[in-house]
Design a protein around this motif. Structure first.
Motif, PDB file in Angstrom:
ATOM      1  N   GLY B  34       0.714  -1.277  -0.057  1.00  0.00           N
ATOM      2  CA  GLY B  34      -0.082  -0.008  -0.079  1.00  0.00           C
ATOM      3  C   GLY B  34       0.733   1.334   0.053  1.00  0.00           C
ATOM      4  O   GLY B  34       1.844   1.182   0.835  1.00  0.00           O
ATOM      5  N   ILE B  35       0.545   2.347  -0.873  1.00  0.00           N
ATOM      6  CA  ILE B  35       1.182   3.640  -0.756  1.00  0.00           C
ATOM      7  C   ILE B  35       0.266   4.815  -0.508  1.00  0.00           C
ATOM      8  O   ILE B  35      -0.749   4.776  -1.210  1.00  0.00           O
ATOM      9  N   ARG B  36       0.648   5.417   0.364  1.00  0.00           N
ATOM     10  CA  ARG B  36      -0.258   6.878   0.470  1.00  0.00           C
ATOM     11  C   ARG B  36       0.549   7.816  -0.045  1.00  0.00           C
ATOM     12  O   ARG B  36       1.641   8.185   0.295  1.00  0.00           O
ATOM     13  N   ALA B  39      -2.047  14.801  -2.684  1.00  0.00           N
ATOM     14  CA  ALA B  39      -2.071  15.490  -3.941  1.00  0.00           C
ATOM     15  C   ALA B  39      -1.417  16.735  -3.981  1.00  0.00           C
ATOM     16  O   ALA B  39      -0.872  17.353  -4.992  1.00  0.00           O
ATOM     17  N   ALA B  40      -0.759  17.110  -2.850  1.00  0.00           N
ATOM     18  CA  ALA B  40      -0.225  18.473  -2.614  1.00  0.00           C
ATOM     19  C   ALA B  40       1.448  18.483  -3.178  1.00  0.00           C
ATOM     20  O   ALA B  40       2.023  19.421  -3.470  1.00  0.00           O
ATOM     21  N   TRP B  41       1.734  17.068  -3.323  1.00  0.00           N
ATOM     22  CA  TRP B  41       3.389  17.079  -3.419  1.00  0.00           C
ATOM     23  C   TRP B  41       3.528  16.498  -4.644  1.00  0.00           C
ATOM     24  O   TRP B  41       3.493  15.087  -4.483  1.00  0.00           O
ATOM     25  N   ARG B  42       4.146  17.241  -5.853  1.00  0.00           N
ATOM     26  CA  ARG B  42       4.579  16.462  -6.856  1.00  0.00           C
ATOM     27  C   ARG B  42       5.622  15.723  -6.785  1.00  0.00           C
ATOM     28  O   ARG B  42       5.767  14.549  -7.320  1.00  0.00           O
ATOM     29  N   SER B  43       6.608  15.963  -5.984  1.00  0.00           N
ATOM     30  CA  SER B  43       7.793  15.276  -5.896  1.00  0.00           C
ATOM     31  C   SER B  43       7.613  13.956  -5.315  1.00  0.00           C
ATOM     32  O   SER B  43       8.144  12.812  -5.667  1.00  0.00           O
ATOM     33  N   TRP B  44       6.648  13.846  -4.207  1.00  0.00           N
ATOM     34  CA  TRP B  44       6.217  12.689  -3.703  1.00  0.00           C
ATOM     35  C   TRP B  44       5.477  11.718  -4.691  1.00  0.00           C
ATOM     36  O   TRP B  44       5.592  10.368  -4.551  1.00  0.00           O
ATOM     37  N   ARG B  45       4.818  12.341  -5.441  1.00  0.00           N
ATOM     38  CA  ARG B  45       3.983  11.496  -6.342  1.00  0.00           C
ATOM     39  C   ARG B  45       4.920  10.812  -7.424  1.00  0.00           C
ATOM     40  O   ARG B  45       4.651   9.368  -7.636  1.00  0.00           O
ATOM     41  N   ILE B  47       8.367  10.046  -6.775  1.00  0.00           N
ATOM     42  CA  ILE B  47       9.012   9.314  -6.015  1.00  0.00           C
ATOM     43  C   ILE B  47       8.149   7.808  -5.799  1.00  0.00           C
ATOM     44  O   ILE B  47       8.563   6.845  -5.941  1.00  0.00           O
ATOM     45  N   ALA B  48       6.806   8.190  -5.202  1.00  0.00           N
ATOM     46  CA  ALA B  48       6.012   7.001  -4.922  1.00  0.00           C
ATOM     47  C   ALA B  48       5.767   6.013  -6.375  1.00  0.00           C
ATOM     48  O   ALA B  48       5.556   5.009  -5.882  1.00  0.00           O
ATOM     49  N   SER B  49       5.505   6.901  -7.359  1.00  0.00           N
ATOM     50  CA  SER B  49       5.070   6.142  -8.701  1.00  0.00           C
ATOM     51  C   SER B  49       6.402   5.214  -9.124  1.00  0.00           C
ATOM     52  O   SER B  49       6.401   3.895  -9.360  1.00  0.00           O
ATOM     53  N   ASP B  50       7.756   5.808  -8.702  1.00  0.00           N
ATOM     54  CA  ASP B  50       8.868   4.922  -8.830  1.00  0.00           C
ATOM     55  C   ASP B  50       9.107   3.900  -8.128  1.00  0.00           C
ATOM     56  O   ASP B  50       9.349   2.773  -8.566  1.00  0.00           O
ATOM     57  N   TRP B  51       8.644   4.035  -6.744  1.00  0.00           N
ATOM     58  CA  TRP B  51       8.825   2.935  -5.791  1.00  0.00           C
ATOM     59  C   TRP B  51       7.731   1.950  -6.230  1.00  0.00           C
ATOM     60  O   TRP B  51       8.041   0.589  -5.792  1.00  0.00           O
ATOM     61  N   GLU B  52       6.546   2.422  -6.752  1.00  0.00           N
ATOM     62  CA  GLU B  52       5.687   1.440  -7.107  1.00  0.00           C
ATOM     63  C   GLU B  52       6.078   0.421  -8.080  1.00  0.00           C
ATOM     64  O   GLU B  52       5.841  -0.873  -8.058  1.00  0.00           O
ATOM     65  N   GLN B  53       6.651   1.006  -9.077  1.00  0.00           N
ATOM     66  CA  GLN B  53       7.138   0.180 -10.227  1.00  0.00           C
ATOM     67  C   GLN B  53       8.262  -0.692  -9.689  1.00  0.00           C
ATOM     68  O   GLN B  53       8.341  -1.960  -9.991  1.00  0.00           O
ATOM     69  N   ARG B  54       9.172  -0.336  -8.690  1.00  0.00           N
ATOM     70  CA  ARG B  54      10.283  -1.361  -8.245  1.00  0.00           C
ATOM     71  C   ARG B  54       9.710  -2.329  -7.396  1.00  0.00           C
ATOM     72  O   ARG B  54      10.004  -3.209  -7.467  1.00  0.00           O
ATOM     73  N   LEU B  55       8.510  -2.074  -6.611  1.00  0.00           N
ATOM     74  CA  LEU B  55       7.959  -3.106  -6.048  1.00  0.00           C
ATOM     75  C   LEU B  55       6.954  -4.212  -7.172  1.00  0.00           C
ATOM     76  O   LEU B  55       7.133  -5.354  -6.736  1.00  0.00           O
ATOM     77  N   GLY B  96       3.531   8.923   2.805  1.00  0.00           N
ATOM     78  CA  GLY B  96       3.957  10.021   2.667  1.00  0.00           C
ATOM     79  C   GLY B  96       3.033  11.082   2.056  1.00  0.00           C
ATOM     80  O   GLY B  96       2.025  10.878   1.805  1.00  0.00           O
ATOM     81  N   LEU B  97       3.506  12.430   2.380  1.00  0.00           N
ATOM     82  CA  LEU B  97       4.695  12.639   2.739  1.00  0.00           C
ATOM     83  C   LEU B  97       4.569  13.796   3.697  1.00  0.00           C
ATOM     84  O   LEU B  97       3.719  14.721   3.537  1.00  0.00           O
ATOM     85  N   GLY B  98       5.620  13.858   4.474  1.00  0.00           N
ATOM     86  CA  GLY B  98       5.555  15.038   5.626  1.00  0.00           C
ATOM     87  C   GLY B  98       6.683  16.030   5.082  1.00  0.00           C
ATOM     88  O   GLY B  98       7.788  15.921   5.455  1.00  0.00           O
ATOM     89  N   THR B  99       6.256  17.041   4.376  1.00  0.00           N
ATOM     90  CA  THR B  99       7.203  17.985   4.021  1.00  0.00           C
ATOM     91  C   THR B  99       6.456  19.391   4.330  1.00  0.00           C
ATOM     92  O   THR B  99       6.641  20.366   3.620  1.00  0.00           O
TER      93      THR B  99
END
Lengths: 350, 181
Positions: B34-36, B39-45, B47-55, B96-99
């Motif tokens: 699961g990945i959370r 919508a506010a953070w382009r950077s995390w979206r 990175i999360a999509s890259d991690w999703e592909q790696r998973l 994520g993301l806490g920024t």
């Protein structure tokens, strides 16, 4: 009456007490009065709530705000017993989850609870609603009620800038902000009445306000022209309410009594005035660069003719009549966005 | 010096409470991730999509992504409900993301909600908000919540740079989750 808070021995000399409060981080940088048992008991006599009643649990550190602990902070701020129920009401309101104290006490934003008082006790308590009501009038109620709430957030909730609070700038209202509505000069029902409360009770409404945003005009005689410009000014491109969803948050529009009279003649029903403001509180999509446009599109915030509205509904623009009779000015209190205004009744003994 | 007795105006110190934490303790194969995102953070979206592909590449059985949009109101309530559904349907989660201040608070709260469902979870925050994130976890009674700290700031970095950060921190994310190599 048995108080249960920890007793601390402090210097009786006011200057030494001030120094001690700074060392202990009990205060907000300004001098405080000693929360002695006598001072606390005087405040407790002003409320029907027992000393151990829990008003709420205050984030960010989830301190338990008992009536006694709130009274200790109110005593430090110089709150009068008659005004103490308004402090309790304000805290009760900001603990409603939809006000989002969890987010607002920790955000990078400058947002802070701004208290708007309605009801019969405004004058008697020294709550400013005429000239200088947003700061500078110096009414005891305004200064002490707002400060007491601020001290509670610091001392009970543990909110401290640069530590638990990530606020980048803060704002002057973080010392405390409380003003009243000049109900007698308003052509419309009071804010509290609009929120379902009778006119004969004291009500505190808590707004998560980002600051005091000044607006001025000397050229327009037609109230619709002036309201159009006010609406456009509320919809400034970097408003928080353009960052997220349109459904949350309210922008308060403090209208001086002279303008209110003109607006009331044109719009006897406040809902019509709010609809007019909402209708014009938008900006064209192409005002923003592409990254913003993409977000607006993704959130479904682009309306007909590529307009992006500040709010989702007219009732999210909240006029409040207050201020001096010099006219010419309005003040907007922009919203954090992710916060919904809350109100609570000040309950007195008997 | 003359003295006077007063009542302490501060709340009692926070008692640090740690809740049970959970580890994956197996390889990723056949697990549901699961990945959370926010919508506010382009950077995390990104990175999360890259991690999703790696998973996916590592053989997970599925990846459920929940993008959050609000803190309160109907949308906020739906977001929290979706987090609850995610917790019920995955074997581990990355949150994520806490920024920013409030987004860190809500990222931590959502991670705590997942940990309360006894799922391995990590909260992802940026360096500037790491202390705040850990404090919030402590105040929510989950002092031992796993927190992955990314560089700060992430916003305003080009995609290529974000993807380098993504590649660098992905193994650390798996390590914190307790994934067997």
């Amino acid at each position: 009456m048995t108080l249960t808070g920890e007793q601390v021995e402090v210097p009786a000399d006011p200057h030494a007490l001030y120094e001690r409060s700074l060392t202990e981080q009990w205060g907000d940088g300004a001098p405080v009065l000693p929360p002695t048992d006598a001072a606390i008991e005087l405040l407790l006599a002003g409320t029907a709530e027992p000393a151990d009643h829990v008003v709420g649990v205050l984030p960010p550190q989830y301190g338990v705000a008992t009536v006694e602990l709130v009274a200790a902070n109110a005593a430090m701020a110089g709150v009068e017993p008659e005004a103490f129920p308004l402090v309790l009401a304000a805290l009760e309101a900001l603990c409603v989850p939809e006000w989002n104290a969890f987010g607002l006490t920790t955000t990078t934003s400058s947002v802070f609870p701004m208290l708007i008082a309605n009801g019969p006790s405004r004058d008697a308590l020294g709550i400013d609603f005429r000239a200088g009501c947003m700061g500078g009038a110096g009414g005891r109620g305004s200064m002490t009620i707002g400060r007491a709430v601020s001290l509670c957030l610091r001392n009970i909730g543990g909110q401290r800038a640069g530590e638990t609070s990530r606020t980048v700038f803060g704002q002057p209202a973080r010392f405390g902000m409380c003003f009243g509505e000049w109900e007698e000069r308003s052509p419309w029902p009071s804010l509290a009445q609009r929120r379902g409360y009778p006119a004969d009770v004291d009500v505190v409404t808590v707004h998560g306000g980002k600051g005091t945003f000044p607006l001025a005009d000397i050229h327009n005689d037609d109230p619709r022209d002036l309201l159009y410009l006010l609406a456009k000014s509320l919809a400034y491109p970097l408003a928080n309410m353009f960052l997220g969803n349109a459904e949350n948050g309210e922008v308060v529009l403090a209208v001086n009594p002279m303008w209110a009279e003109r607006f009331g003649a044109a719009f006897p029903d406040l809902a019509d005035l709010q609809a007019f403001l909402h209708e014009h509180a938008w900006q064209p999509l192409d005002l923003w660069p592409e990254p913003n446009r993409n977000i607006f599109r993704a959130k479904g915030r682009v309306g007909a003719h590529d307009r992006v509205y500040l709010t989702g509904r007219p009732d999210q623009i909240v006029p409040v009549v207050c201020g001096g009779l010099g006219s010419l000015h309005a003040i907007a209190l922009p919203s954090f966005g992710e916060s919904q205004m809350q109100s609570s009744v000040a309950r007195r003994t008997g | 010096m003359e003295t006077v007795l007063i009542r302490r105006p501060t709340a009692p110190p926070v008692i640090e409470a740690a809740a049970p934490t959970f580890r994956v303790d197996t390889p990723l194969t056949s697990l549901r991730a699961g990945i959370r995102t926010d919508a506010a953070w382009r950077s995390w979206r990104l990175i999360a999509s890259d991690w999703e592909q790696r998973l996916w590449d590592a053989g997970v059985a599925g990846v459920t992504t929940v993008e959050t949009h609000a803190q309160v109101g109907d949308t906020g309530a739906k977001d929290r409900s979706h987090i609850g559904e995610l917790a019920a349907n995955v074997d581990f989660a990355i949150v994520g993301l806490g920024t920013c201040g409030s987004c860190t608070s809500f990222a931590i709260a959502d991670a705590v909600a997942i940990e309360q469902r006894e799922r391995p979870v990590i909260a992802v925050v940026t360096e500037e908000f790491a202390t705040h994130g850990r404090n919030m976890a402590k105040h929510l009674g989950h002092a031992d919540l796993s927190v992955l700290v990314l560089p700060y700031p992430l916003e305003a970095r080009p995609d290529a740079e974000l993807l380098e950060i993504s590649a660098e921190y992905y193994p650390r994310a798996l390590e914190l989750l307790g994934v067997d190599a």
